[in-house]
Design an enzyme around this catalytic site. Structure first.
Site, PDB file in Angstrom:
ATOM      1  N   GLY A  16      21.495 -84.947  58.711  1.00  0.00           N
ATOM      2  CA  GLY A  16      22.802 -84.485  59.195  1.00  0.00           C
ATOM      3  C   GLY A  16      22.973 -84.675  60.689  1.00  0.00           C
ATOM      4  N   ALA A  17      22.642 -85.878  61.172  1.00  0.00           N
ATOM      5  CA  ALA A  17      22.634 -86.108  62.626  1.00  0.00           C
ATOM      6  C   ALA A  17      23.894 -86.821  63.123  1.00  0.00           C
ATOM      7  CB  ALA A  17      21.377 -86.886  63.026  1.00  0.00           C
ATOM      8  N   VAL A  68      21.262 -85.402  51.069  1.00  0.00           N
ATOM      9  CA  VAL A  68      19.919 -84.817  51.045  1.00  0.00           C
ATOM     10  C   VAL A  68      19.743 -83.744  49.960  1.00  0.00           C
ATOM     11  CG1 VAL A  68      19.278 -85.381  53.423  1.00  0.00           C
ATOM     12  CG2 VAL A  68      20.475 -83.225  52.950  1.00  0.00           C
ATOM     13  N   ASN A  94      17.971 -80.445  59.241  1.00  0.00           N
ATOM     14  CA  ASN A  94      19.125 -79.863  59.935  1.00  0.00           C
ATOM     15  C   ASN A  94      20.384 -79.786  59.065  1.00  0.00           C
ATOM     16  OD1 ASN A  94      20.972 -79.363  62.414  1.00  0.00           O
ATOM     17  ND2 ASN A  94      21.765 -81.259  61.522  1.00  0.00           N
ATOM     18  N   SER A 147      19.159 -70.038  60.405  1.00  0.00           N
ATOM     19  CA  SER A 147      20.326 -69.431  61.061  1.00  0.00           C
ATOM     20  C   SER A 147      20.090 -67.954  61.310  1.00  0.00           C
ATOM     21  CB  SER A 147      21.571 -69.583  60.174  1.00  0.00           C
ATOM     22  OG  SER A 147      22.645 -68.836  60.695  1.00  0.00           O
ATOM     23  N   TYR A 161      25.402 -68.711  51.868  1.00  0.00           N
ATOM     24  CA  TYR A 161      24.799 -69.395  53.022  1.00  0.00           C
ATOM     25  C   TYR A 161      23.645 -68.580  53.609  1.00  0.00           C
ATOM     26  CZ  TYR A 161      24.828 -71.333  57.836  1.00  0.00           C
ATOM     27  OH  TYR A 161      24.502 -71.877  59.051  1.00  0.00           O
TER      28      TYR A 161
HETATM   29  P1  NAI Z   1      27.846 -79.760  61.701  1.00  0.00           P
HETATM   30  O1  NAI Z   1      28.843 -79.547  60.641  1.00  0.00           O
HETATM   31  O2  NAI Z   1      28.200 -80.543  62.905  1.00  0.00           O
HETATM   32  O3  NAI Z   1      26.511 -80.371  61.093  1.00  0.00           O
HETATM   33  C1  NAI Z   1      26.146 -80.361  59.739  1.00  0.00           C
HETATM   34  C2  NAI Z   1      25.646 -81.716  59.385  1.00  0.00           C
HETATM   35  O4  NAI Z   1      25.143 -81.733  58.043  1.00  0.00           O
HETATM   36  C3  NAI Z   1      26.760 -82.756  59.441  1.00  0.00           C
HETATM   37  O5  NAI Z   1      26.311 -83.864  60.192  1.00  0.00           O
HETATM   38  C4  NAI Z   1      26.972 -83.123  57.973  1.00  0.00           C
HETATM   39  O6  NAI Z   1      27.424 -84.433  57.815  1.00  0.00           O
HETATM   40  C5  NAI Z   1      25.583 -82.929  57.425  1.00  0.00           C
HETATM   41  N1  NAI Z   1      25.587 -82.831  55.960  1.00  0.00           N
HETATM   42  C6  NAI Z   1      26.368 -82.042  55.200  1.00  0.00           C
HETATM   43  N2  NAI Z   1      26.098 -82.260  53.898  1.00  0.00           N
HETATM   44  C7  NAI Z   1      25.128 -83.193  53.858  1.00  0.00           C
HETATM   45  C8  NAI Z   1      24.413 -83.827  52.809  1.00  0.00           C
HETATM   46  N3  NAI Z   1      24.639 -83.504  51.529  1.00  0.00           N
HETATM   47  N4  NAI Z   1      23.477 -84.758  53.119  1.00  0.00           N
HETATM   48  C9  NAI Z   1      23.230 -85.079  54.408  1.00  0.00           C
HETATM   49  N5  NAI Z   1      23.862 -84.499  55.444  1.00  0.00           N
HETATM   50  C10 NAI Z   1      24.799 -83.564  55.166  1.00  0.00           C
HETATM   51  O7  NAI Z   1      27.410 -78.293  62.147  1.00  0.00           O
HETATM   52  P2  NAI Z   1      26.136 -77.779  62.975  1.00  0.00           P
HETATM   53  O8  NAI Z   1      26.537 -76.474  63.490  1.00  0.00           O
HETATM   54  O9  NAI Z   1      25.627 -78.787  63.893  1.00  0.00           O
HETATM   55  O10 NAI Z   1      25.091 -77.523  61.808  1.00  0.00           O
HETATM   56  C11 NAI Z   1      23.763 -78.016  61.836  1.00  0.00           C
HETATM   57  C12 NAI Z   1      22.849 -76.989  61.215  1.00  0.00           C
HETATM   58  O11 NAI Z   1      22.819 -75.827  62.037  1.00  0.00           O
HETATM   59  C13 NAI Z   1      23.283 -76.517  59.817  1.00  0.00           C
HETATM   60  O12 NAI Z   1      22.144 -76.378  58.993  1.00  0.00           O
HETATM   61  C14 NAI Z   1      23.902 -75.169  60.112  1.00  0.00           C
HETATM   62  O13 NAI Z   1      23.831 -74.335  58.987  1.00  0.00           O
HETATM   63  C15 NAI Z   1      23.007 -74.677  61.241  1.00  0.00           C
HETATM   64  N6  NAI Z   1      23.538 -73.599  62.060  1.00  0.00           N
HETATM   65  C16 NAI Z   1      24.648 -73.782  62.851  1.00  0.00           C
HETATM   66  C17 NAI Z   1      25.116 -72.730  63.620  1.00  0.00           C
HETATM   67  C18 NAI Z   1      26.274 -72.863  64.538  1.00  0.00           C
HETATM   68  O14 NAI Z   1      26.665 -71.855  65.142  1.00  0.00           O
HETATM   69  N7  NAI Z   1      26.872 -74.012  64.700  1.00  0.00           N
HETATM   70  C19 NAI Z   1      24.468 -71.419  63.592  1.00  0.00           C
HETATM   71  C20 NAI Z   1      23.305 -71.348  62.744  1.00  0.00           C
HETATM   72  C21 NAI Z   1      22.876 -72.410  62.003  1.00  0.00           C
END
Ligand code: NAI
Length: 255
Positions: A16-17, A68, A94, A147, A161
């Site tokens: 998820g980068a 994934v 991630n 998280s 979640y």
């Molecule tokens: P984001 O929405 O920018 O990133 C999530 C990523 O996961 C995206 O690049 C998306 O394309 C990818 N993704 C979704 N479904 C997928 C799949 N089936 N296969 C491969 N990739 C997939 O949001 P963020 O905030 O950067 O999230 C990254 C991680 O951080 C997540 O696990 C989220 O739960 C966690 N997180 C985020 C927080 C925040 O405040 N932004 C707080 C706590 C945890």
């Protein structure tokens, strides 16, 4: 000391980068010398932007599509990364999302399964796919992006979640015990409120104000502030950290 953070010669895979924390992590790992496989699911353009940022800074990176939550996708993702960059030394699990805020009476079985698969099963599948090679080579670091919700149950409408993220923290500890004897370290991070597309989707301006009022540092976090902790956990500077979950939340939750 500086050499402990040097990741030259290492290969990293970040799921998820294509945006947010994953993108910042891919860029930070590459900045410390790692060659990086940038996984994405739907956002190819975002993944290409991540790659372009790494290349522009003189780093090495490839882009690979995979869902994934699907075992076959994960297996071919790892195969492609290994063929192009070499065996994986650093895995950052991630990819994740809340998908939709739903309370107990609205939450369907399908949505529950989908969120658990995306935030928890994905880490199992990816870790399993790299474990044999890491164990054999007696080196490796796996970092799970859990998280604050996994600690405190999350904001209203996120039991699917927060349960998945709580499970990911337990998974981190269990896997850490299994792999530490092989020289493979497994750790996690718990981001608090970080400025990414996640909150554009799931948090109202009122929620963001309420969050900020509860953060002693007085602001939400930047993706790069999570990425730098992940780099630390991936590096030799964290050589004695095993099964740890680092809270990155500006003081919002102190344990
Ligand atoms: P984001 O929405 O920018 O990133 C999530 C990523 O996961 C995206 O690049 C998306 O394309 C990818 N993704 C979704 N479904 C997928 C799949 N089936 N296969 C491969 N990739 C997939 O949001 P963020 O905030 O950067 O999230 C990254 C991680 O951080 C997540 O696990 C989220 O739960 C966690 N997180 C985020 C927080 C925040 O405040 N932004 C707080 C706590 C945890």
């Amino acid at each position: 000391m500086k050499e402990k953070f040097d990741l030259s010669g290492k290969v990293a895979l970040v799921t998820g980068a294509s945006s947010g924390i994953g993108r910042a992590t891919a860029i930070a790992l590459a900045g410390c010398g790692a060659a990086v496989c940038i996984n994405y699911h739907r956002n190819e353009r975002g993944a290409e932007e991540t790659r372009a940022a790494i290349i522009a800074a003189g780093g090495r990176a490839m882009v690979a599509r995979a869902d994934v939550t699907r075992r076959a996708d994960v297996r071919s993702l790892i195969e492609r990364a290994v063929a192009e960059l070499g065996p994986i030394d650093i895995l950052v699990n991630n990819a994740g999302s809340l998908i939709e805020r739903l309370r107990i009476l609205e939450l369907t079985e399908e949505r529950w399964d989908e969120v658990i698969a995306l935030n928890l099963k994905s880490a199992f599948l990816c870790s399993q796919a790299v474990a044999a090679s890491m164990m054999e080579r007696r080196t490796g670091a796996i970092i799970n992006v859990a998280s604050i919700a996994g600690r405190n149950g999350g904001a209203l409408g996120s039991i699917h979640y927060s349960t998945a993220k709580g499970g990911l923290i337990a998974f981190t500890k269990g896997l850490a015990k299994e792999l530490a004897p092989y020289g493979v370290r497994v750790n996690a991070v718990n981001p608090g409120v970080i400025d990414t597309p996640y909150h554009e989707q799931f948090s109202t301006p009122e929620m963001m104000r309420a969050y900020t009022n509860n953060i002693p540092l007085g602001r939400i976090g930047h993706p790069a502030e999570v990425a730098s902790v992940i780099v630390f956990l991936a590096s030799d500077a964290a050589s004695y950290l095993v099964g740890e979950t680092v809270e990155i939340n500006g003081g919002m939750l102190m344990l």
